[in-house]
Design a protein around this motif. Structure first.
Motif, PDB file in Angstrom:
ATOM      1  N   GLU A 194      66.176  -2.822  20.614  1.00 23.79           N
ATOM      2  CA  GLU A 194      65.627  -3.761  19.649  1.00 23.79           C
ATOM      3  C   GLU A 194      64.139  -3.976  19.924  1.00 23.79           C
ATOM      4  O   GLU A 194      63.698  -3.934  21.073  1.00 23.79           O
ATOM      5  N   SER A 195      63.378  -4.210  18.882  1.00 20.16           N
ATOM      6  CA  SER A 195      61.938  -4.413  19.051  1.00 20.16           C
ATOM      7  C   SER A 195      61.676  -5.642  19.909  1.00 20.16           C
ATOM      8  O   SER A 195      62.371  -6.655  19.781  1.00 20.16           O
ATOM      9  N   PRO A 196      60.679  -5.585  20.792  1.00 20.14           N
ATOM     10  CA  PRO A 196      60.388  -6.733  21.659  1.00 20.14           C
ATOM     11  C   PRO A 196      59.796  -7.896  20.871  1.00 20.14           C
ATOM     12  O   PRO A 196      59.247  -7.719  19.780  1.00 20.14           O
ATOM     13  N   ARG A 197      59.911  -9.065  21.458  1.00 20.63           N
ATOM     14  CA  ARG A 197      59.372 -10.277  20.837  1.00 20.63           C
ATOM     15  C   ARG A 197      57.942 -10.493  21.307  1.00 20.63           C
ATOM     16  O   ARG A 197      57.642 -10.404  22.496  1.00 20.63           O
ATOM     17  N   LEU A 198      57.037 -10.778  20.379  1.00 20.39           N
ATOM     18  CA  LEU A 198      55.625 -10.987  20.694  1.00 20.39           C
ATOM     19  C   LEU A 198      55.442 -12.332  21.391  1.00 20.39           C
ATOM     20  O   LEU A 198      55.927 -13.358  20.926  1.00 20.39           O
ATOM     21  N   MET A 199      54.740 -12.315  22.532  1.00 20.65           N
ATOM     22  CA  MET A 199      54.445 -13.518  23.302  1.00 20.65           C
ATOM     23  C   MET A 199      52.970 -13.510  23.692  1.00 20.65           C
ATOM     24  O   MET A 199      52.618 -13.095  24.804  1.00 20.65           O
ATOM     25  N   PRO A 200      52.054 -13.910  22.795  1.00 18.65           N
ATOM     26  CA  PRO A 200      50.622 -13.880  23.127  1.00 18.65           C
ATOM     27  C   PRO A 200      50.295 -14.816  24.289  1.00 18.65           C
ATOM     28  O   PRO A 200      50.881 -15.896  24.422  1.00 18.65           O
ATOM     29  N   ILE A 201      49.347 -14.403  25.115  1.00 16.35           N
ATOM     30  CA  ILE A 201      48.845 -15.258  26.185  1.00 16.35           C
ATOM     31  C   ILE A 201      47.337 -15.385  26.032  1.00 16.35           C
ATOM     32  O   ILE A 201      46.667 -14.501  25.480  1.00 16.35           O
ATOM     33  N   LEU A 202      46.824 -16.493  26.525  1.00 15.86           N
ATOM     34  CA  LEU A 202      45.410 -16.809  26.337  1.00 15.86           C
ATOM     35  C   LEU A 202      44.521 -15.797  27.056  1.00 15.86           C
ATOM     36  O   LEU A 202      44.726 -15.480  28.220  1.00 15.86           O
ATOM     37  N   LYS A 203      43.506 -15.305  26.348  1.00 16.12           N
ATOM     38  CA  LYS A 203      42.535 -14.381  26.913  1.00 16.12           C
ATOM     39  C   LYS A 203      41.138 -14.988  26.959  1.00 16.12           C
ATOM     40  O   LYS A 203      40.485 -14.985  27.995  1.00 16.12           O
ATOM     41  N   LYS A 204      40.663 -15.521  25.822  1.00 13.03           N
ATOM     42  CA  LYS A 204      39.293 -16.024  25.768  1.00 13.03           C
ATOM     43  C   LYS A 204      39.187 -17.103  24.701  1.00 13.03           C
ATOM     44  O   LYS A 204      39.835 -17.039  23.660  1.00 13.03           O
ATOM     45  N   VAL A 205      38.363 -18.119  24.983  1.00 12.38           N
ATOM     46  CA  VAL A 205      38.105 -19.202  24.037  1.00 12.38           C
ATOM     47  C   VAL A 205      36.609 -19.224  23.753  1.00 12.38           C
ATOM     48  O   VAL A 205      35.791 -19.313  24.683  1.00 12.38           O
ATOM     49  N   GLU A 206      36.230 -19.134  22.481  1.00 11.95           N
ATOM     50  CA  GLU A 206      34.825 -19.127  22.082  1.00 11.95           C
ATOM     51  C   GLU A 206      34.570 -20.245  21.074  1.00 11.95           C
ATOM     52  O   GLU A 206      35.387 -20.477  20.180  1.00 11.95           O
ATOM     53  N   LYS A 207      33.427 -20.909  21.239  1.00  9.39           N
ATOM     54  CA  LYS A 207      33.022 -21.952  20.303  1.00  9.39           C
ATOM     55  C   LYS A 207      31.962 -21.386  19.376  1.00  9.39           C
ATOM     56  O   LYS A 207      30.896 -20.957  19.803  1.00  9.39           O
ATOM     57  N   LYS A 208      32.266 -21.370  18.076  1.00  9.57           N
ATOM     58  CA  LYS A 208      31.371 -20.797  17.089  1.00  9.57           C
ATOM     59  C   LYS A 208      30.263 -21.782  16.714  1.00  9.57           C
ATOM     60  O   LYS A 208      30.289 -22.963  17.085  1.00  9.57           O
ATOM     61  N   ASP A 209      29.276 -21.287  15.933  1.00 10.60           N
ATOM     62  CA  ASP A 209      28.149 -22.117  15.505  1.00 10.60           C
ATOM     63  C   ASP A 209      28.587 -23.267  14.612  1.00 10.60           C
ATOM     64  O   ASP A 209      27.965 -24.329  14.600  1.00 10.60           O
TER      65      ASP A 209
END
Length: 558
Positions: free
Chosen positions: A165-180
């Protein structure tokens, strides 16, 4: 003259011939016995002992974390989310109150702060005890359930049609950016987890089997995810990223009076863009070099094909994240974004969208999958052949997963080799970050560049730099070593986790035992860092990094 000397030293020369024949026969029998120990097929490798170990590891991941919980249930944060799989795992393991407690000696050998290792040992001891009692006529329903599960695993491996069965997506934090515009943009790494218990066990079994079987085909300086082996005079040694620093230090010492040029190449999101056909070709090449029979090769490729068919980055990661924003809930809770004010997306490589649709539908292996680490070693070992095939004492090439570094005493040769390596990446369908130069007056950009053309390692004008960076370390030409700021932050996170583990340890032990254990844990953490063997400790203690680590010690351990 040599015959006369032989007769003088050997009064019974005919005995030497007999001894040589005996030794040769013993070596031949030992070699035949060794080959017999290697399972010819994956199905033969699926023994009761091996499957029990893998099942215990899954149970240890889901151990109960609340000491006040009297119901001995599985941990709610276990990554096995399917109710049927959770019930299956519960039925096949002994109840928590029947576990055998490991001795203090075993706990210290496993590092007592590692509760997962202690749980694994307790489960194995409990199952071994109950197996022995079962042979004496005592009935254990969970052992019967376990045997039925093992038969299902073997039947799936023996069947012609295998799929996951296809795996379940579990995103983990990589980078946080503050836009203009004051909005916060969050980039996540696309981890994926197989949720079906049978799939997880089959993949873990295949990974163990192939890792031990294919390891002899990998070049020596691949340091990541290798079983215990002989390395640099060490026997039965498991290499890690710290060994890369030691190799660089040894190369620097051997060429201390020569100029050394360095280059590195960073692959863009290896796991997300690796073509499935390249993975198949690399596996087939190794299988043809192996002694496996046709049935053994067929079983291996059947699992590899099912693994590749179960996932592609476009469908199972990128498309899933755009259609189902709830996959980012865990990251959102970590950032305390209760109002969903931030923008979330996965990392990807824009180059893949230039390919035809039928091609990018067959790209990528799941990050976090049991076989993905093996895929990285096998594919990149094939990429590395353009460098490691040339035996050059003036060159050092090291790889840890998808991070590599190349050192050479000749600039032109270093340029040629890094060019060959870039071509090899392209031939395998992989993308890399553009190479940059480190010119005089712009060395502050050195750490911003992902890939570097050959530059002089040391002081000087032009394309040179005092430090080279590798695996979170920054190494100076004179041997001085420092940690990157990101590594210091990881230490802080590790101290936080250990603080919680020590708090639990303190509740069930005397104050004297706690103090002794606390010191051992702290020493183990600090001694695991390579700067103790590669850096002048007295000079390190005068630097800001040591003061920061000491503050962490005072904050969390005193």
């Amino acid at each position: 003259m040599s015959q006369n000397l032989w007769r003088q030293l050997s009064p019974f020369p005919h005995l030497w011939g007999c001894m040589l024949n005996i030794i040769s026969a013993l070596l031949l029998s030992a070699f035949i016995e060794y080959k017999a120990m290697i399972p010819k097929t994956l199905l033969e490798f699926a023994t009761e002992k091996m499957l029990t170990i893998l099942l215990v590891k899954e149970r240890a991941k889901c151990r109960r974390r609340n000491r006040n919980d009297k119901h001995h249930t599985l941990d709610k944060e276990c990554d096995i989310q399917e109710l049927s799989s959770r019930k299956m795992l519960s039925r096949m393991m002994p109840p928590r109150y029947t576990w055998v407690r490991p001795s203090k000696k075993i706990k210290l050998a496993n590092h007592a702060s590692d509760t997962s290792k202690n749980a694994e040992k307790a489960l194995l001891l409990s199952i071994s005890r109950d197996r022995k009692r079962q042979s004496e006529g005592v009935s254990f329903p969970y052992l019967d359930e376990m045997d039925l599960f093992f038969n299902k695993i073997r039947n799936r491996l023996a069947s012609e049609d295998l799929h996951f069965e296809s795996p379940r997506l579990m995103p983990i934090l990589k980078k946080v950016e503050k836009k203009d515009d004051q909005t916060i943009h969050v980039t996540c790494r696309p981890l994926s987890v197989y949720t079906q218990l049978e799939d997880k066990i089959i993949l873990a079994l295949t990974s163990r089997y192939l890792t031990s079987y294919f390891d002899r085909f990998l070049h020596e300086n691949i340091l990541s995810y290798r079983p215990a082996r002989s390395f640099q005079g060490k026997v039965h040694y498991v290499t890690d990223f710290n060994d890369g620093v030691e190799l660089i230090k040894a190369f620097r010492d051997a060429h201390n009076n020569s100029t050394i040029f360095a280059a590195d190449c960073d692959i863009k999101k290896f796991y997300d863009i690796i073509p499935h056909q390249v993975v198949r070709d690399c596996f087939w090449r190794l299988l043809h070099m192996s002694e496996l029979d046709d049935d053994g090769k067929r079983q291996v490729m059947k699992v590899v094909e099912a693994y590749l068919d179960s996932y592609n980055f476009y469908t199972n990661a990128w498309l899933e994240s755009t259609r189902n924003v709830s996959v980012f809930d865990k990251v959102r809770r970590r950032l305390h974004d209760h109002q969903n004010n931030n923008t979330y997306e996965l990392q990807w490589v824009n180059d893949i969208w230039k390919l035809p649709r039928e091609e990018y539908l067959h790209l990528g292996v799941p990050q976090g999958g049991a076989l993905s680490l093996l895929v990285a070693n096998i594919v990149l070992n094939d990429v590395d052949k353009v460098l490691v095939s040339a035996h050059d004492d003036n060159m050092l090439f090291i790889r840890y997963c998808d991070d590599m570094i190349l050192l050479h005493t000749d600039y032109d040769e270093c340029c040629r080799l890094i060019g060959l390596y870039a071509q090899s990446l392209q031939q395998h369908g992989l993308y890399y970050h553009d190479f940059g130069n480190v010119e005089d007056g712009s060395r502050s950009r050195f750490w911003e560049l992902k890939s570097h053309r050959p530059f002089l390692w040391g002081d000087g004008a032009g394309n040179c730099n005092r430090y080279i960076g590798f695996l979170g370390y920054e190494i100076r030409r004179d041997g001085r070593l420092r940690l990157r700021k990101s590594n210091i932050m990881r230490f802080e996170e590790k101290f936080n986790r250990l603080r919680y583990a020590l708090h639990r340890y303190r509740q069930s032990h005397s104050e004297e035992e706690f103090q002794a254990h606390q010191k051992k844990v702290l020493d183990n953490v600090l001694d695991g860092v390579a700067f103790y063997s590669s850096l002048d400790l007295q000079q390190f203690k005068q630097g800001s990094q040591y003061r920061h680590l000491w503050k962490l010690r005072q904050r969390f351990f005193e």
